[in-house]
Write an enzyme that holds these catalytic residues in place. Structure first.
Site, PDB file in Angstrom:
ATOM      1  N   TYR A  54       0.819  -1.222   0.000  1.00 28.54           N
ATOM      2  CA  TYR A  54       0.000   0.000   0.000  1.00 28.54           C
ATOM      3  C   TYR A  54       0.856   1.276   0.000  1.00 28.54           C
ATOM      4  CZ  TYR A  54      -3.575  -3.374   1.573  1.00 28.54           C
ATOM      5  OH  TYR A  54      -4.406  -4.465   1.710  1.00 28.54           O
ATOM      6  N   LYS A  79       1.644  -6.714   5.843  1.00 29.25           N
ATOM      7  CA  LYS A  79       1.712  -7.939   5.034  1.00 29.25           C
ATOM      8  C   LYS A  79       2.971  -7.945   4.175  1.00 29.25           C
ATOM      9  CE  LYS A  79      -3.270  -7.224   4.513  1.00 29.25           C
ATOM     10  NZ  LYS A  79      -3.461  -5.802   4.310  1.00 29.25           N
ATOM     11  N   HIS A 112       0.598 -11.918   1.951  1.00 25.18           N
ATOM     12  CA  HIS A 112      -0.469 -11.199   1.230  1.00 25.18           C
ATOM     13  C   HIS A 112      -1.208 -12.110   0.235  1.00 25.18           C
ATOM     14  CE1 HIS A 112      -1.446  -6.722   0.339  1.00 25.18           C
ATOM     15  NE2 HIS A 112      -2.489  -7.462   0.087  1.00 25.18           N
TER      16      HIS A 112
HETATM   17  P1  NAD Z   1     -14.127  -1.668   1.092  1.00 25.48           P
HETATM   18  O1  NAD Z   1     -15.111  -2.725   0.775  1.00 25.48           O
HETATM   19  O2  NAD Z   1     -13.771  -1.411   2.497  1.00 25.48           O
HETATM   20  O3  NAD Z   1     -14.675  -0.354   0.386  1.00 25.48           O
HETATM   21  C1  NAD Z   1     -14.041   0.868   0.499  1.00 25.48           C
HETATM   22  C2  NAD Z   1     -14.771   1.884  -0.367  1.00 25.48           C
HETATM   23  O4  NAD Z   1     -16.178   1.883  -0.087  1.00 25.48           O
HETATM   24  C3  NAD Z   1     -14.301   3.310  -0.074  1.00 25.48           C
HETATM   25  O5  NAD Z   1     -13.194   3.635  -0.875  1.00 25.48           O
HETATM   26  C4  NAD Z   1     -15.520   4.127  -0.411  1.00 25.48           C
HETATM   27  O6  NAD Z   1     -15.553   4.379  -1.793  1.00 25.48           O
HETATM   28  C5  NAD Z   1     -16.659   3.212  -0.057  1.00 25.48           C
HETATM   29  N1  NAD Z   1     -17.208   3.461   1.308  1.00 25.48           N
HETATM   30  C6  NAD Z   1     -16.627   3.213   2.509  1.00 25.48           C
HETATM   31  N2  NAD Z   1     -17.469   3.513   3.503  1.00 25.48           N
HETATM   32  C7  NAD Z   1     -18.602   3.961   2.930  1.00 25.48           C
HETATM   33  C8  NAD Z   1     -19.834   4.415   3.431  1.00 25.48           C
HETATM   34  N3  NAD Z   1     -20.079   4.449   4.736  1.00 25.48           N
HETATM   35  N4  NAD Z   1     -20.782   4.815   2.536  1.00 25.48           N
HETATM   36  C9  NAD Z   1     -20.566   4.764   1.210  1.00 25.48           C
HETATM   37  N5  NAD Z   1     -19.413   4.334   0.660  1.00 25.48           N
HETATM   38  C10 NAD Z   1     -18.442   3.939   1.518  1.00 25.48           C
HETATM   39  O7  NAD Z   1     -12.832  -1.972   0.190  1.00 25.48           O
HETATM   40  P2  NAD Z   1     -11.275  -2.219   0.355  1.00 25.48           P
HETATM   41  O8  NAD Z   1     -10.552  -0.976   0.658  1.00 25.48           O
HETATM   42  O9  NAD Z   1     -10.874  -2.961  -0.860  1.00 25.48           O
HETATM   43  O10 NAD Z   1     -11.152  -3.241   1.594  1.00 25.48           O
HETATM   44  C11 NAD Z   1     -10.957  -2.835   2.925  1.00 25.48           C
HETATM   45  C12 NAD Z   1      -9.545  -3.106   3.374  1.00 25.48           C
HETATM   46  O11 NAD Z   1      -9.220  -4.481   3.226  1.00 25.48           O
HETATM   47  C13 NAD Z   1      -8.473  -2.408   2.530  1.00 25.48           C
HETATM   48  O12 NAD Z   1      -8.398  -1.022   2.760  1.00 25.48           O
HETATM   49  C14 NAD Z   1      -7.265  -3.187   2.933  1.00 25.48           C
HETATM   50  O13 NAD Z   1      -6.794  -2.785   4.196  1.00 25.48           O
HETATM   51  C15 NAD Z   1      -7.826  -4.595   2.975  1.00 25.48           C
HETATM   52  N6  NAD Z   1      -7.632  -5.335   1.686  1.00 25.48           N
HETATM   53  C16 NAD Z   1      -6.846  -6.448   1.695  1.00 25.48           C
HETATM   54  C17 NAD Z   1      -6.645  -7.166   0.541  1.00 25.48           C
HETATM   55  C18 NAD Z   1      -5.792  -8.391   0.551  1.00 25.48           C
HETATM   56  O14 NAD Z   1      -5.460  -8.906  -0.528  1.00 25.48           O
HETATM   57  N7  NAD Z   1      -5.428  -8.888   1.714  1.00 25.48           N
HETATM   58  C19 NAD Z   1      -7.236  -6.745  -0.672  1.00 25.48           C
HETATM   59  C20 NAD Z   1      -8.033  -5.604  -0.656  1.00 25.48           C
HETATM   60  C21 NAD Z   1      -8.241  -4.925   0.533  1.00 25.48           C
END
Ligand code: NAD
Length: 280
Positions: A54, A79, A112
C-alpha cells in the site's frame, strides 16, 4: 448480541485481536492516510490494516504515534508482498515494514497472496519472526483450503488468521467453515464490496428498518457472524458512520436473509489463479 467497537476475538495463541478496524488500501501516503488513521482512532477504532504494497506504512506509523492513544492499545497488521517472498526475503521485508511503521513489534503479519513457488518458504520466515517475538500473531491472506492444507502439513506454527475477500455477495461459506474447524480467524477484505453494491433494494429495506445505512448493515452482519472486518474510507463522516453500528442487532432471520445474497461474486482477484494474476 453485545459487541463494542473495542471487542476482540481470541486467536489460537491467546492474542486478543479487535473484531473491527480500518483498512488503508489506496489511502494515499501523507495527509490523506494520516487523517484517516487519526480520525479512526479518535472514533474508537483500535485496529489498522496496512501492507507494504500500500506504500503508506510510514504515514500509518506517524499517525499512530500522533494519535494520543497508547501503542499497546492498538493492533497493527501489515503484510509481505508477493515479490518480497522467500525465507531471507521475507525476513528482510519484515524489517523494512517494521522500520517504516516505526514499531518494535507488529501485532499481525500476513502473507499477502499464496505465491506458488515461495509461500512455504515465506511461512518458515513468518514462524521465525513469531518465535523471535517480533510479531504477536502470524497469518495468511487470500489462502484457499488447498493452500492452508499445504502449510498445515509442515508448519511449526499454524496460521492464526486468514484475510480474504468477503461480503454478502461472496460470503465464503465453505472457506469460513473450514477455517473455523482449524481455529483460524476469518477476516474480510473489501467488506463493503468497494461500494459497488450500494442501492440493492433488499439491503436498503433492511437498513431502513433499523434507521441505519447499507454499509452499517453489511458490517453488522459480519460482526454477528464472527467475521473480523476492516472497512476502508478516507472520508471523516464515513469513517464515523462505519463505526456507528454497535447500537443495533440484526435478527437471526435478517442475518439468514443476507446470507442468501451470496452469488460467489468476486470484485477482486481469485487466488486459485495466482500463477496467472498480475498486480499493479
Ligand atoms: P471496502 O469494501 O472497504 O470499500 C471501500 C470503499 O467503499 C471506499 O473507498 C468508499 O468508496 C466506499 N465506502 C466506505 N465507507 C462507505 C460508506 N459508509 N458509505 C458509502 N461508501 C463507503 O474496500 P477495500 O478498501 O478494498 O477493503 C478494505 C480493506 O481491506 C483495505 O483497505 C485493505 O486494508 C484490505 N484489503 C486487503 C486485501 C488483501 O489482498 N489482503 C485486498 C483488498 C483490501
Amino acid at each position: 448480541m453485545t459487541i463494542a467497537i473495542d471487542s476482540t476475538t481470541t486467536l489460537k495463541n491467546g492474542v486478543e485481536m479487535p473484531r473491527f478496524g480500518l483498512g488503508v488500501y489506496k489511502s494515499e501516503a501523507g495527509e490523506e492516510v494520516e487523517t484517516a488513521v487519526k480520525t479512526a482512532i479518535q472514533t474508537g477504532y483500535r485496529m489498522i490494516d496496512t501492507a507494504s504494497f500500500y506504500k503508506n506504512e510510514e504515514s500509518v506509523g506517524k499517525a499512530i504515534r500522533e494519535s494520543g492513544v497508547s501503542r499497546d492499545d492498538l493492533f497493527i497488521t501489515t503484510k509481505v508482498w508477493n515479490d518480497e517472498q522467500g525465507y531471507d526475503e521475507t525476513k528482510e521485508a519484515f524489517e523494512r515494514s517494521r522500520s517504516r511503521l516505526g514499531l518494535e513489534v507488529i501485532d499481525l503479519y500476513l502473507i499477502h497472496w499464496p505465491v506458488t513457488e515461495t509461500f512455504e518458504d515465506t511461512w518458515r520466515a513468518m514462524e521465525t519472526l513469531y518465535e523471535e517475538g517480533k510479531v504477536r500473531a502470524i497469518g495468511v491472506s487470500n489462502f484457499h483450503k488447498q493452500h492452508i492444507e499445504t502449510l498445515m502439513q509442515t508448519c511449526r506454527v499454524e496460521p492464526m488468521v486468514n484475510q480474504v475477500e468477503l461480503h454478502p455477495w461472496l460470503s465464503q461459506k465453505d472457506l469460513h467453515h473450514y477455517c473455523q474447524t482449524k481455529g483460524i480467524q476469518i477476516e474480510a477484505w473489501s467488506p463493503l464490496a468497494r461500494g459497488g453494491k450500494f442501492g440493492d433494494p433488499f439491503m436498503k429495506e433492511i437498513a431502513g428498518r433499523h434507521g441505519k445505512t447499507e454499509a452499517q448493515v453489511i458490517l453488522r452482519w459480519m460482526l454477528q457472524k464472527e467475521i473480523v472486518t476492516i472497512p476502508k474510507s478516507v472520508t471523516v463522516s464515513r469513517i464515523q458512520e462505519n463505526a456507528d453500528l454497535f447500537d443495533f442487532d440484526l435478527s437471526s432471520e435478517e442475518v439468514s436473509a443476507i446470507d442468501q445474497l451470496d452469488a460467489n461474486e468476486r470484485i477482486g482477484k481469485n487466488p486459485d489463479y495466482i500463477d496467472e494474476l498480475t498486480f499493479e
